[in-house]
Design a protein around this motif. Structure first.
Motif, PDB file in Angstrom:
ATOM      1  N   ARG A 190       0.057   7.901  -5.854  1.00  0.00           N
ATOM      2  CA  ARG A 190       0.827   7.227  -4.743  1.00  0.00           C
ATOM      3  C   ARG A 190       1.875   6.535  -5.409  1.00  0.00           C
ATOM      4  NH1 ARG A 190      -1.213   4.398   0.623  1.00  0.00           N
ATOM      5  NH2 ARG A 190      -2.410   6.198   0.539  1.00  0.00           N
ATOM      6  N   LEU A 191       1.404   5.719  -6.288  1.00  0.00           N
ATOM      7  CA  LEU A 191       2.250   4.914  -7.124  1.00  0.00           C
ATOM      8  C   LEU A 191       3.050   5.647  -8.032  1.00  0.00           C
ATOM      9  CD1 LEU A 191      -0.082   1.802  -8.118  1.00  0.00           C
ATOM     10  CD2 LEU A 191       2.017   1.795  -6.929  1.00  0.00           C
ATOM     11  N   ALA A 192       2.432   6.687  -8.942  1.00  0.00           N
ATOM     12  CA  ALA A 192       3.502   7.549  -9.842  1.00  0.00           C
ATOM     13  C   ALA A 192       4.620   8.341  -8.889  1.00  0.00           C
ATOM     14  CB  ALA A 192       2.367   8.531 -10.174  1.00  0.00           C
TER      15      ALA A 192
ATOM     16  N   HIS B 275       6.459  10.002   3.536  1.00  0.00           N
ATOM     17  CA  HIS B 275       7.731  10.843   3.095  1.00  0.00           C
ATOM     18  C   HIS B 275       7.573  12.091   2.226  1.00  0.00           C
ATOM     19  CE1 HIS B 275      10.250   6.583   3.371  1.00  0.00           C
ATOM     20  NE2 HIS B 275       9.980   7.027   4.591  1.00  0.00           N
ATOM     21  N   TRP B 276       6.490  11.897   1.397  1.00  0.00           N
ATOM     22  CA  TRP B 276       6.194  12.940   0.378  1.00  0.00           C
ATOM     23  C   TRP B 276       5.448  14.115   1.276  1.00  0.00           C
ATOM     24  CZ3 TRP B 276       7.839  14.357  -4.074  1.00  0.00           C
ATOM     25  CH2 TRP B 276       8.261  13.465  -4.693  1.00  0.00           C
TER      26      TRP B 276
ATOM     27  N   LYS C 200       0.823  -1.249   0.077  1.00  0.00           N
ATOM     28  CA  LYS C 200       0.090   0.063   0.135  1.00  0.00           C
ATOM     29  C   LYS C 200       0.852   1.326  -0.104  1.00  0.00           C
ATOM     30  CE  LYS C 200      -3.937  -2.196   2.101  1.00  0.00           C
ATOM     31  NZ  LYS C 200      -4.842  -2.037   3.569  1.00  0.00           N
ATOM     32  N   TYR C 201       2.124   1.050   0.331  1.00  0.00           N
ATOM     33  CA  TYR C 201       3.096   2.179   0.255  1.00  0.00           C
ATOM     34  C   TYR C 201       2.670   3.462   1.057  1.00  0.00           C
ATOM     35  CZ  TYR C 201       4.474  -0.384  -3.950  1.00  0.00           C
ATOM     36  OH  TYR C 201       4.686  -1.515  -4.765  1.00  0.00           O
TER      37      TYR C 201
ATOM     38  N   GLU D 233       9.235   0.133  -5.791  1.00  0.00           N
ATOM     39  CA  GLU D 233       8.236  -0.785  -6.268  1.00  0.00           C
ATOM     40  C   GLU D 233       8.949  -2.426  -6.541  1.00  0.00           C
ATOM     41  OE1 GLU D 233       6.396   0.348  -9.623  1.00  0.00           O
ATOM     42  OE2 GLU D 233       5.364   2.229  -8.626  1.00  0.00           O
ATOM     43  N   ALA D 234      10.128  -2.493  -7.189  1.00  0.00           N
ATOM     44  CA  ALA D 234      10.631  -3.695  -7.432  1.00  0.00           C
ATOM     45  C   ALA D 234      11.017  -4.338  -6.234  1.00  0.00           C
ATOM     46  CB  ALA D 234      11.948  -3.439  -8.340  1.00  0.00           C
TER      47      ALA D 234
END
Length: 223
Positions: A108-110, A43-44, A36-37, A117-118
């Motif tokens: 969020r993914l961008a 951090h952002w 879910k990051y 991600e990897a």
């Protein structure tokens, strides 16, 4: 991007067909995403708060102007405590706004670094491999094909017997076929193409054994 019932059936049929010519066992898993990051969003958010502080330091007049909107103009110049209160309110508002904006997963993914991600996709694949395929066959011949849709990333992880016979770069064609189709919005086609290529590799390096049985499920597992 989603898999249809026809895609699920095609994947299961492709696994069954591939395993006819090999003692290897293929497990297929598709996940919407591997993480879910939340830490990336945090951090952002912290960075946005620091930028707000930097803006106030560079343009202190902003804090004075905002203080004047709520303070009694007859009280004279704002006190340090008043200015710190303005800064605190701005930081809280910045935190809440950025967190709300980053609740939208595509953004969020961008903003998530590719390396992050990897690593997350690989870690999830390793965990799923241990749970679904590792040491679950008599001769350690399980192979996991894992696709993480939102990240457009995939992993192929092989059990001990296959890993000892097949170099990791041999899976390159299967990975390329899977990811190319996934980026085009055709994950079902990509899974089928990858399974066929995995089957060809397994047939060469792990031929079928006498009295071979199906030890792992052929159906697609969706998380």
């Amino acid at each position: 991007m989603r898999l249809t019932e026809a895609d699920r059936n095609r994947v299961a049929e492709a696994v069954t067909a591939a395993e006819r010519d090999t003692a290897g066992e293929i497990v297929t898993i598709v996940a919407r995403r591997s993480d879910k990051y939340h830490d990336v969003a945090l951090h952002w958010t912290v960075l946005a708060m620091l930028l707000m502080l930097a803006m106030l330091a560079f343009r202190p007049g902003v804090a004075i102007w905002l203080h004047g909107l709520v303070a009694d103009p007859w009280d004279g110049a704002p006190s340090p405590g008043g200015l710190f209160t303005v800064a605190l309110v701005l930081l809280v508002v910045t935190f809440l706004v950025v967190r709300l904006v980053l609740a939208w997963m595509p953004l969020r993914l961008a903003l998530t670094p590719g390396g992050t991600e990897a690593r997350r996709v690989h870690a999830r694949a390793r965990a799923l491999f241990r749970a679904s395929a590792e040491t679950r066959t008599r001769n350690a011949t399980g192979v996991l094909l894992y696709l993480s849709l939102d990240e457009h990333r995939a992993e192929i992880i092989a059990d001990a017997t296959i890993h000892a016979r097949v170099e990791p770069d041999v899976w390159g064609e299967a990975m390329a076929a899977l990811l190319e189709a996934t980026r085009d919005g055709r994950p079902g086609d990509g899974m089928v193409a990858a399974i066929r290529r995995i089957g060809i590799v397994l047939a060469e390096h792990v031929p079928p054994a006498a009295h071979d049985i199906n030890e792992l499920p052929d159906r697609l597992i969706e998380l």
